[in-house]
Design an enzyme around this catalytic site. Sequence first.
Site, PDB file in Angstrom:
ATOM      1  N   GLN A   1       0.846  -1.193   0.000  1.00 52.50           N
ATOM      2  CA  GLN A   1       0.000   0.000   0.000  1.00 52.50           C
ATOM      3  C   GLN A   1       0.879   1.240   0.000  1.00 52.50           C
ATOM      4  O   GLN A   1       1.767   1.376   0.842  1.00 52.50           O
ATOM      5  CB  GLN A   1      -0.919   0.030   1.226  1.00 52.50           C
ATOM      6  CG  GLN A   1      -1.863   1.237   1.227  1.00 52.50           C
ATOM      7  CD  GLN A   1      -2.794   1.225   2.431  1.00 52.50           C
ATOM      8  OE1 GLN A   1      -2.654   0.383   3.312  1.00 52.50           O
ATOM      9  NE2 GLN A   1      -3.729   2.150   2.470  1.00 52.50           N
TER      10      GLN A   1
ATOM     11  N   GLU B   1       4.264   5.915   8.006  1.00 51.09           N
ATOM     12  CA  GLU B   1       5.636   6.046   8.512  1.00 51.09           C
ATOM     13  C   GLU B   1       6.249   4.703   8.861  1.00 51.09           C
ATOM     14  O   GLU B   1       7.441   4.486   8.650  1.00 51.09           O
ATOM     15  CB  GLU B   1       5.676   6.978   9.724  1.00 51.09           C
ATOM     16  CG  GLU B   1       7.098   7.251  10.204  1.00 51.09           C
ATOM     17  CD  GLU B   1       7.211   8.443  11.130  1.00 51.09           C
ATOM     18  OE1 GLU B   1       8.189   8.493  11.892  1.00 51.09           O
ATOM     19  OE2 GLU B   1       6.324   9.310  11.086  1.00 51.09           O
TER      20      GLU B   1
ATOM     21  N   GLU C   1      -5.222  10.342  11.541  1.00 46.97           N
ATOM     22  CA  GLU C   1      -4.648   9.124  10.972  1.00 46.97           C
ATOM     23  C   GLU C   1      -4.118   8.216  12.071  1.00 46.97           C
ATOM     24  O   GLU C   1      -4.308   7.005  12.061  1.00 46.97           O
ATOM     25  CB  GLU C   1      -3.528   9.492   9.997  1.00 46.97           C
ATOM     26  CG  GLU C   1      -2.794   8.307   9.389  1.00 46.97           C
ATOM     27  CD  GLU C   1      -3.639   7.538   8.390  1.00 46.97           C
ATOM     28  OE1 GLU C   1      -3.320   6.365   8.135  1.00 46.97           O
ATOM     29  OE2 GLU C   1      -4.621   8.115   7.884  1.00 46.97           O
ATOM     30  N   ASN C   2      -3.456   8.811  13.053  1.00 46.79           N
ATOM     31  CA  ASN C   2      -2.858   8.015  14.123  1.00 46.79           C
ATOM     32  C   ASN C   2      -3.899   7.428  15.057  1.00 46.79           C
ATOM     33  O   ASN C   2      -3.633   6.424  15.723  1.00 46.79           O
ATOM     34  CB  ASN C   2      -1.853   8.853  14.909  1.00 46.79           C
ATOM     35  CG  ASN C   2      -0.470   8.798  14.287  1.00 46.79           C
ATOM     36  OD1 ASN C   2       0.289   7.884  14.545  1.00 46.79           O
ATOM     37  ND2 ASN C   2      -0.169   9.750  13.435  1.00 46.79           N
TER      38      ASN C   2
END
Length: 296
Positions: free
Chosen positions: A73, A93, A126-127
Site C-alpha cells: 500500500q 511512517e 490518521e494516528n
Amino acid sequence: MATNKKKSILGNGGGLGALFADQGLDTTVSNEDTVRELAPDTIIANPFQPRHIFNEDALQDLAASIKENGVLQPIIVRHSPKDSQKYEILAGERRWRAAQLAGLAEIPAIVRKFNDDQMLQASILENLQREDLTPLEEAQAYRDMMTALNLTQEQVAKRLGKARSAVANLLRLLNLPDEVKQMVNDGELSMGQARTLLGLHNKRRITPVAKRVVREGMTVRQVEQLVNKLNEQGELNAKPQEQSAYVTETQTALEEKFGTKVNVTRNRKGAGKIEISYLSDEDLNRIFEVLDISFD
C-alpha cells in the site's frame, strides 16, 4: 498462526471517516490516484507525528515481509515546505521505516497537497486508527485533536463513539510526572495503576510511590488501598503552620528516598525530629533495607 489483535480505539459512531470528511481531508487511496516511486532518503518523518514509539521487533517483521512482497500500500506524502526536494509523510511512517530496513531503493507514494494546519489535523486523525498506541500516545492524540480541531472532551468522545469518561480518564494520564509516564510507555505500570496514583493528594509522592508499585508488583486494588492509606496519613499528619522551604525540601527528599510518608519538624533552635510512616511489618522491613539496617 493465531494473532492477538487489539481492539481499535475508534468506535462505530462515525469514526475516522466522519472526522476526515468534516475537515475536508482525504488520506484514502483510490484507483484515480497517481502512484510515484520515491527514494526513501528523499522522505522525512512527519513533523506533526503524535506517535513517538515504534516497536523494533514489529518493524523488523514488516521489513522481512516487504523484502518478500514489496510495499503493498503506497504511503501518502506532501512536498516539504522547507525543501522542495523532500517529502513529508502523512500516512505510512511504519512502512517507510521498514522499507529502509529492507534496503529498498524506492517506495510507492502518493503526493497530496496539505498546508501545515491540515497536515497536523490529518496526522492526529490518521494516528487515532492505530491499534497499538500506548495509553499516553492515545491521550496525547486526543489532546492534540481537541486543540487542533477546537473540540471539547465530549465532542471528541461523541465523534469517536467512545464514552466521555473514557476520554477523560486517558487525558488525566498526561498529568503524570515524566518519569511515571515513561513507566507506562515501557509497560511497567498499567493505565489502571497510573490513573489510581493520580488520586494521591500529595502529588510529589506520585513518582516514589509508582516505583514502589512496580518494585512490589502491586495490583490495581492494592494500589487503591495504598493511596487511600497514604492520603489518610497525610490528613492526620497535616500541620496548620507553614513549613520553611528547607524543611519542605528535606521532607520531600526523604519521601522520595523511602517511598512513604515522612514528617519533619524543626524548632527555632534548629532541633527537631523525623517521623517515617510504614503500613505493615513488610513495609518496615523495606525501610530497613533502604537504610541498610539488618538484625542478625
